[in-house]
Design a protein around this motif. Sequence first.
Motif, PDB file in Angstrom:
ATOM      1  N   GLU A  47     198.256 -46.140  39.924  1.00  0.00           N
ATOM      2  CA  GLU A  47     197.951 -46.106  38.490  1.00  0.00           C
ATOM      3  C   GLU A  47     198.760 -45.001  37.811  1.00  0.00           C
ATOM      4  N   MET A  48     198.835 -43.833  38.442  1.00  0.00           N
ATOM      5  CA  MET A  48     199.602 -42.729  37.887  1.00  0.00           C
ATOM      6  C   MET A  48     201.077 -43.109  37.726  1.00  0.00           C
ATOM      7  N   SER A  49     201.630 -43.816  38.709  1.00  0.00           N
ATOM      8  CA  SER A  49     203.039 -44.197  38.633  1.00  0.00           C
ATOM      9  C   SER A  49     203.291 -45.157  37.476  1.00  0.00           C
ATOM     10  N   ILE A  50     202.327 -45.997  37.183  1.00  0.00           N
ATOM     11  CA  ILE A  50     202.442 -46.929  36.057  1.00  0.00           C
ATOM     12  C   ILE A  50     202.500 -46.142  34.750  1.00  0.00           C
ATOM     13  N   LYS A  51     201.626 -45.152  34.621  1.00  0.00           N
ATOM     14  CA  LYS A  51     201.616 -44.312  33.416  1.00  0.00           C
ATOM     15  C   LYS A  51     202.916 -43.519  33.297  1.00  0.00           C
ATOM     16  N   LEU A  52     203.411 -42.972  34.416  1.00  0.00           N
ATOM     17  CA  LEU A  52     204.657 -42.211  34.401  1.00  0.00           C
ATOM     18  C   LEU A  52     205.838 -43.091  33.997  1.00  0.00           C
ATOM     19  N   ASN A  53     205.743 -44.370  34.264  1.00  0.00           N
ATOM     20  CA  ASN A  53     206.796 -45.324  33.899  1.00  0.00           C
ATOM     21  C   ASN A  53     206.659 -45.789  32.436  1.00  0.00           C
ATOM     22  N   LYS A  54     205.645 -45.255  31.753  1.00  0.00           N
ATOM     23  CA  LYS A  54     205.352 -45.661  30.371  1.00  0.00           C
ATOM     24  C   LYS A  54     204.988 -47.139  30.278  1.00  0.00           C
ATOM     25  N   SER A  55     204.340 -47.618  31.343  1.00  0.00           N
ATOM     26  CA  SER A  55     203.800 -48.974  31.361  1.00  0.00           C
ATOM     27  C   SER A  55     202.304 -48.877  31.094  1.00  0.00           C
ATOM     28  N   ASP A  60     213.470 -50.564  43.315  1.00  0.00           N
ATOM     29  CA  ASP A  60     213.399 -49.239  42.705  1.00  0.00           C
ATOM     30  C   ASP A  60     211.944 -48.768  42.798  1.00  0.00           C
ATOM     31  N   PRO A  61     211.623 -47.809  43.673  1.00  0.00           N
ATOM     32  CA  PRO A  61     210.211 -47.402  43.835  1.00  0.00           C
ATOM     33  C   PRO A  61     209.617 -46.849  42.540  1.00  0.00           C
ATOM     34  N   MET A  62     208.372 -47.176  42.301  1.00  0.00           N
ATOM     35  CA  MET A  62     207.672 -46.617  41.146  1.00  0.00           C
ATOM     36  C   MET A  62     207.399 -45.125  41.357  1.00  0.00           C
ATOM     37  N   LEU A  63     207.183 -44.751  42.606  1.00  0.00           N
ATOM     38  CA  LEU A  63     206.879 -43.364  42.947  1.00  0.00           C
ATOM     39  C   LEU A  63     207.216 -43.166  44.412  1.00  0.00           C
ATOM     40  N   PHE A  64     207.841 -42.048  44.737  1.00  0.00           N
ATOM     41  CA  PHE A  64     208.161 -41.752  46.132  1.00  0.00           C
ATOM     42  C   PHE A  64     207.160 -40.736  46.640  1.00  0.00           C
ATOM     43  N   GLN A  65     206.434 -41.106  47.692  1.00  0.00           N
ATOM     44  CA  GLN A  65     205.426 -40.235  48.265  1.00  0.00           C
ATOM     45  C   GLN A  65     205.765 -39.974  49.725  1.00  0.00           C
ATOM     46  N   PRO A  66     206.424 -38.846  50.007  1.00  0.00           N
ATOM     47  CA  PRO A  66     206.760 -38.559  51.402  1.00  0.00           C
ATOM     48  C   PRO A  66     205.502 -38.373  52.251  1.00  0.00           C
ATOM     49  N   LYS A 115     214.866 -35.896  48.513  1.00  0.00           N
ATOM     50  CA  LYS A 115     215.135 -35.825  47.074  1.00  0.00           C
ATOM     51  C   LYS A 115     214.085 -36.664  46.352  1.00  0.00           C
ATOM     52  N   PHE A 116     213.128 -36.012  45.705  1.00  0.00           N
ATOM     53  CA  PHE A 116     212.095 -36.721  44.971  1.00  0.00           C
ATOM     54  C   PHE A 116     211.499 -35.812  43.918  1.00  0.00           C
ATOM     55  N   THR A 117     210.876 -36.410  42.945  1.00  0.00           N
ATOM     56  CA  THR A 117     210.191 -35.659  41.894  1.00  0.00           C
ATOM     57  C   THR A 117     208.724 -35.555  42.293  1.00  0.00           C
ATOM     58  N   PRO A 118     208.211 -34.334  42.457  1.00  0.00           N
ATOM     59  CA  PRO A 118     206.798 -34.184  42.816  1.00  0.00           C
ATOM     60  C   PRO A 118     205.883 -34.819  41.776  1.00  0.00           C
ATOM     61  N   ILE A 119     204.757 -35.314  42.220  1.00  0.00           N
ATOM     62  CA  ILE A 119     203.771 -35.889  41.311  1.00  0.00           C
ATOM     63  C   ILE A 119     203.210 -34.756  40.453  1.00  0.00           C
ATOM     64  N   PRO A 120     203.190 -34.953  39.128  1.00  0.00           N
ATOM     65  CA  PRO A 120     202.684 -33.867  38.247  1.00  0.00           C
ATOM     66  C   PRO A 120     201.199 -33.601  38.452  1.00  0.00           C
TER      67      PRO A 120
END
Length: 156
Positions: free
Chosen positions: A30-38, A87-93, A151-156
Motif C-alpha cells: 500500500e505504501m509503494s502505491i502511495k509513493l508512486n502517486k497512485s 519495474d519494482p514498485m518498491l525494493f525491499q532487501p 542501490k535502493f531508496t529506503p522506505i520513508p
Amino acid sequence: MLIVPADDPGQARADFAGQRIASTKGSTSEMSIKLNKSEPLTFQDTASAYLAVQQGKARGMVANTMTTTKFVNESQTKGKKMRMIQDPMLFQPIGVGMAKDQPALTAKINEALHALDASGELNKIWDKWLGPDTEYKMTRTDKVVPITELKFTPIP
C-alpha cells in the motif's frame, strides 16, 4: 511488484501514477502505491486485492514477488491473464537482524551466507521452495552482498 492484466498497455510503474491499484491494507505494498502517486484500493487479504483486478475494479495489484509470480502463473490457465511490470514498485532487501556492535557474530553470519552462496547451496534451497519445479517457478538471480552495496531508496 505490480501485476496487471496482460493486455494493459502500461510498461513501467510511472505509467500507473494516478490509477487505482489494489493491495492489502496497511502493507508496504500500500505504501509503494502511495509513493508512486497512485490511488490505493485496499483489502484485508491479498486474494481479495487480486479479485478486484480480475473484476476490473483496480488497474493492477501490488504484493511481494512470490505472491505476484504465483498469481501471474495461475492466471495463464484461469481467470483474466496477468503479467508483471518489471519495474519494482518498491525494493525491499532481505537481511539478517541482530544486535548492534556484534562484530564477531556479524563476521560469522556473513561467512556462513557467503559459503552457502558460493557452494550453490542457497540455489538448491531456493529451487526446493521457489524454483522451476514449484508453483512459483522462480529463478534466483540475486547474490549475497553487503547491504552497503545495494542501490535502493529506503522506505520513508
